[in-house]
Design a protein around this motif. Structure first.
Motif, PDB file in Angstrom:
ATOM      1  N   ALA A 203       0.914  -1.394  -0.101  1.00  0.00           N
ATOM      2  CA  ALA A 203       0.054   0.011   0.057  1.00  0.00           C
ATOM      3  C   ALA A 203       0.840   1.118  -0.033  1.00  0.00           C
ATOM      4  O   ALA A 203       0.322   2.440   0.224  1.00  0.00           O
ATOM      5  CB  ALA A 203      -1.004   0.021   1.303  1.00  0.00           C
ATOM      6  N   GLY A 204       2.110   1.005  -0.030  1.00  0.00           N
ATOM      7  CA  GLY A 204       3.124   2.295  -0.197  1.00  0.00           C
ATOM      8  C   GLY A 204       3.070   2.916   1.341  1.00  0.00           C
ATOM      9  O   GLY A 204       3.771   4.072   1.230  1.00  0.00           O
ATOM     10  N   ARG A 205       3.054   2.260   2.343  1.00  0.00           N
ATOM     11  CA  ARG A 205       3.141   2.992   3.683  1.00  0.00           C
ATOM     12  C   ARG A 205       4.535   2.594   4.387  1.00  0.00           C
ATOM     13  O   ARG A 205       4.791   3.159   5.189  1.00  0.00           O
ATOM     14  CB  ARG A 205       2.103   2.201   4.639  1.00  0.00           C
ATOM     15  N   LEU A 206       5.223   1.438   3.719  1.00  0.00           N
ATOM     16  CA  LEU A 206       6.491   0.994   4.019  1.00  0.00           C
ATOM     17  C   LEU A 206       7.466   1.058   2.721  1.00  0.00           C
ATOM     18  O   LEU A 206       6.908   0.636   1.902  1.00  0.00           O
ATOM     19  CB  LEU A 206       6.701  -0.266   4.768  1.00  0.00           C
ATOM     20  N   ASP A 207       8.770   1.501   2.913  1.00  0.00           N
ATOM     21  CA  ASP A 207       9.449   1.306   1.611  1.00  0.00           C
ATOM     22  C   ASP A 207       9.910   0.032   1.561  1.00  0.00           C
ATOM     23  O   ASP A 207      10.393  -0.724   0.499  1.00  0.00           O
ATOM     24  CB  ASP A 207      10.742   2.327   1.829  1.00  0.00           C
ATOM     25  N   GLY A 208       9.820  -0.791   2.910  1.00  0.00           N
ATOM     26  CA  GLY A 208      10.649  -2.181   2.551  1.00  0.00           C
ATOM     27  C   GLY A 208      10.107  -3.052   4.161  1.00  0.00           C
ATOM     28  O   GLY A 208       9.806  -2.194   5.073  1.00  0.00           O
ATOM     29  N   TYR A 209      10.462  -4.222   3.874  1.00  0.00           N
ATOM     30  CA  TYR A 209      10.139  -5.066   5.105  1.00  0.00           C
ATOM     31  C   TYR A 209      11.034  -6.383   5.184  1.00  0.00           C
ATOM     32  O   TYR A 209      11.230  -6.936   3.913  1.00  0.00           O
ATOM     33  CB  TYR A 209       8.813  -5.446   5.260  1.00  0.00           C
ATOM     34  N   TYR A 210      11.619  -6.810   6.261  1.00  0.00           N
ATOM     35  CA  TYR A 210      12.422  -8.062   6.266  1.00  0.00           C
ATOM     36  C   TYR A 210      12.197  -8.646   7.545  1.00  0.00           C
ATOM     37  O   TYR A 210      11.848  -8.213   8.494  1.00  0.00           O
ATOM     38  CB  TYR A 210      13.935  -7.738   5.906  1.00  0.00           C
ATOM     39  N   GLU A 211      12.420 -10.087   7.486  1.00  0.00           N
ATOM     40  CA  GLU A 211      12.186 -10.717   8.494  1.00  0.00           C
ATOM     41  C   GLU A 211      13.054 -12.166   8.459  1.00  0.00           C
ATOM     42  O   GLU A 211      12.503 -12.873   7.442  1.00  0.00           O
ATOM     43  CB  GLU A 211      10.874 -10.900   9.025  1.00  0.00           C
ATOM     44  N   ARG A 212      13.156 -12.715   9.618  1.00  0.00           N
ATOM     45  CA  ARG A 212      13.770 -14.281   9.490  1.00  0.00           C
ATOM     46  C   ARG A 212      13.028 -14.985  10.364  1.00  0.00           C
ATOM     47  O   ARG A 212      12.587 -14.530  11.500  1.00  0.00           O
ATOM     48  CB  ARG A 212      15.431 -14.279  10.129  1.00  0.00           C
ATOM     49  N   GLY A 213      12.689 -16.085   9.951  1.00  0.00           N
ATOM     50  CA  GLY A 213      11.761 -17.030  10.894  1.00  0.00           C
ATOM     51  C   GLY A 213      10.452 -17.199  10.511  1.00  0.00           C
ATOM     52  O   GLY A 213       9.593 -17.755  11.308  1.00  0.00           O
ATOM     53  N   LEU A 214       9.927 -16.574   9.532  1.00  0.00           N
ATOM     54  CA  LEU A 214       8.504 -16.720   9.091  1.00  0.00           C
ATOM     55  C   LEU A 214       8.263 -18.078   8.683  1.00  0.00           C
ATOM     56  O   LEU A 214       8.945 -18.768   8.166  1.00  0.00           O
ATOM     57  CB  LEU A 214       8.218 -15.783   8.049  1.00  0.00           C
ATOM     58  N   GLY A 234      11.483 -11.693  -1.719  1.00  0.00           N
ATOM     59  CA  GLY A 234      12.544 -12.650  -2.115  1.00  0.00           C
ATOM     60  C   GLY A 234      13.144 -13.047  -0.931  1.00  0.00           C
ATOM     61  O   GLY A 234      12.552 -12.660   0.476  1.00  0.00           O
ATOM     62  N   GLY A 235      14.205 -14.040  -0.678  1.00  0.00           N
ATOM     63  CA  GLY A 235      14.887 -14.150   0.574  1.00  0.00           C
ATOM     64  C   GLY A 235      16.300 -14.074   0.292  1.00  0.00           C
ATOM     65  O   GLY A 235      16.603 -12.707   0.315  1.00  0.00           O
ATOM     66  N   ARG A 236      17.217 -14.787   0.596  1.00  0.00           N
ATOM     67  CA  ARG A 236      18.601 -14.410   0.140  1.00  0.00           C
ATOM     68  C   ARG A 236      18.601 -14.324  -1.408  1.00  0.00           C
ATOM     69  O   ARG A 236      17.827 -14.712  -1.870  1.00  0.00           O
ATOM     70  CB  ARG A 236      19.546 -15.567   0.642  1.00  0.00           C
ATOM     71  N   PRO A 237      19.652 -13.534  -1.487  1.00  0.00           N
ATOM     72  CA  PRO A 237      19.907 -13.274  -3.219  1.00  0.00           C
ATOM     73  C   PRO A 237      19.889 -14.448  -4.254  1.00  0.00           C
ATOM     74  O   PRO A 237      20.111 -15.556  -3.964  1.00  0.00           O
ATOM     75  CB  PRO A 237      21.437 -12.814  -3.355  1.00  0.00           C
ATOM     76  N   GLY A 238      18.780 -14.675  -5.046  1.00  0.00           N
ATOM     77  CA  GLY A 238      18.142 -15.508  -5.835  1.00  0.00           C
ATOM     78  C   GLY A 238      17.287 -16.483  -5.100  1.00  0.00           C
ATOM     79  O   GLY A 238      16.810 -17.448  -5.960  1.00  0.00           O
ATOM     80  N   LEU A 245      14.789 -16.137   5.408  1.00  0.00           N
ATOM     81  CA  LEU A 245      14.629 -14.803   5.150  1.00  0.00           C
ATOM     82  C   LEU A 245      13.671 -14.145   4.418  1.00  0.00           C
ATOM     83  O   LEU A 245      13.391 -14.993   3.241  1.00  0.00           O
ATOM     84  CB  LEU A 245      16.135 -13.989   4.655  1.00  0.00           C
ATOM     85  N   THR A 246      12.770 -13.401   4.620  1.00  0.00           N
ATOM     86  CA  THR A 246      11.945 -12.799   3.610  1.00  0.00           C
ATOM     87  C   THR A 246      12.220 -11.178   3.564  1.00  0.00           C
ATOM     88  O   THR A 246      12.482 -10.578   4.731  1.00  0.00           O
ATOM     89  CB  THR A 246      10.466 -13.021   4.325  1.00  0.00           C
ATOM     90  N   VAL A 247      12.275 -10.747   2.417  1.00  0.00           N
ATOM     91  CA  VAL A 247      12.446  -9.489   2.117  1.00  0.00           C
ATOM     92  C   VAL A 247      11.525  -8.937   1.021  1.00  0.00           C
ATOM     93  O   VAL A 247      11.174  -9.604  -0.021  1.00  0.00           O
ATOM     94  CB  VAL A 247      13.831  -9.081   1.320  1.00  0.00           C
ATOM     95  N   ALA A 248      10.709  -7.725   1.509  1.00  0.00           N
ATOM     96  CA  ALA A 248       9.859  -7.116   0.496  1.00  0.00           C
ATOM     97  C   ALA A 248      10.258  -5.779   0.367  1.00  0.00           C
ATOM     98  O   ALA A 248      10.112  -4.981   1.603  1.00  0.00           O
ATOM     99  CB  ALA A 248       8.517  -7.473   0.698  1.00  0.00           C
ATOM    100  N   ALA A 249      10.220  -5.210  -0.798  1.00  0.00           N
ATOM    101  CA  ALA A 249      10.291  -3.711  -1.002  1.00  0.00           C
ATOM    102  C   ALA A 249      10.112  -3.121  -2.236  1.00  0.00           C
ATOM    103  O   ALA A 249       9.935  -4.006  -3.167  1.00  0.00           O
ATOM    104  CB  ALA A 249      11.913  -3.370  -0.460  1.00  0.00           C
ATOM    105  N   SER A 250       9.858  -2.001  -2.228  1.00  0.00           N
ATOM    106  CA  SER A 250       9.827  -1.178  -3.644  1.00  0.00           C
ATOM    107  C   SER A 250      10.920  -1.498  -4.297  1.00  0.00           C
ATOM    108  O   SER A 250      12.033  -1.485  -4.041  1.00  0.00           O
ATOM    109  CB  SER A 250       9.564   0.283  -3.478  1.00  0.00           C
TER     110      SER A 250
END
Length: 269
Positions: A203-214, A234-238, A245-250
């Motif tokens: 929704a554009g309220r955060l530029d990014g998010y990450y977390e381990r253990g989901l 994504g997670g780790r590169p690739g 790891l979970t990463v989400a961002a613009s």
């Protein structure tokens, strides 16, 4: 809200929206003033409430009534294989500790998968009167209106959210990663619900998010919503998002953020 030529996705979305609405209402309206802790998860801090279990029973019962041949994976123990090829991935109450304490940042997360691919994702946030949904290839929506990720700022102007494990030894390393990351960002937030964080990236309220253990039920719906809003995940590169790891961002924030997380060892305890 979906392509009329795909009746399966329409059906799955309608069911997910209704199940999420019912569970959200149960949790919002049925929360007892003396809410207690019925059991523990990975540590005494990570609680399972009576309402958490009741919400999962409501969702799984509703889905089984309408699609009895589907598989199901739920946070509170529901697990069936199914024969239809469709599997529901359900977190009946994401943000349990927030809910226990009376904080508003908690959600119902429901996703439907087929062949390992998420087709539909719904995240209901009752205390914000918000429902996020996405269908694969159909975009992401908040209360029925299209949403899009935030235009990427320079990394040092990015607002990024994260979460911490409930086990103290794991949390200590996560705190070290966050400490190294904070000087590279505008700031870090810790909301307490992975599903909401992913939806807020959408929704554009955060530029990014990450977390381990989901776990799968933490991220299945929110990951689809973020991707359908144009964010990268994504997670780790690739690698895809995972428990490591979970990463989400613009786009534009995702790449340098993921690189720093790899450098700082965010993917291990």
């Amino acid at each position: 809200m979906t392509d009329p030529r795909d009746p399966l996705q329409n059906d799955l979305l309608d069911l997910a929206l209704e199940a999420g609405r019912r569970a959200g209402a149960l949790l919002r309206d049925g929360r007892p003033a003396d809410l207690g802790v019925q059991a523990t998860k990975s540590s005494p801090i990570d609680v399972v409430t009576e309402m958490d279990i009741a919400a999962e029973k409501l969702i799984t019962g509703f889905l089984a009534e309408h699609r009895p041949d589907d598989g199901l994976l739920g946070e509170e123990g529901a697990a069936t294989e199914g024969t239809s090829g469709v599997r529901w991935v359900v977190d009946p109450l994401d943000g349990t500790v927030n809910y226990l304490y009376g904080l508003p940042t908690w959600a119902v997360s429901i996703a439907a998968e087929r062949g390992g691919e998420t087709l539909v994702g719904v995240v209901v946030v009752p205390m914000r009167d918000e429902t996020f949904h996405a269908v694969l290839g159909g975009g992401a929506f908040l209360n029925g209106r299209p949403i899009r990720h935030r235009p990427a700022p320079p990394l040092d102007q990015a607002l990024v959210s994260t979460g911490f494990n409930y086990v103290a030894a794991v949390r200590a390393h996560q705190a070290d990663v966050a400490q190294r990351l904070i000087p590279r960002l505008r700031d870090i937030r810790r909301g307490g619900s992975a599903a909401i964080d992913l939806a807020d990236v959408a929704a554009g309220r955060l530029d990014g998010y990450y977390e381990r253990g989901l776990r799968p039920w933490d991220l299945a719906a929110g990951d689809l919503i973020a991707r359908e809003a144009g964010a990268l995940t994504g997670g780790r590169p690739g690698d895809p998002p995972s428990g490591d790891l979970t990463v989400a961002a613009s786009p534009g924030v995702f790449e340098p953020l993921q690189a720093l997380l790899e450098e700082f060892g965010a993917w291990h305890d």
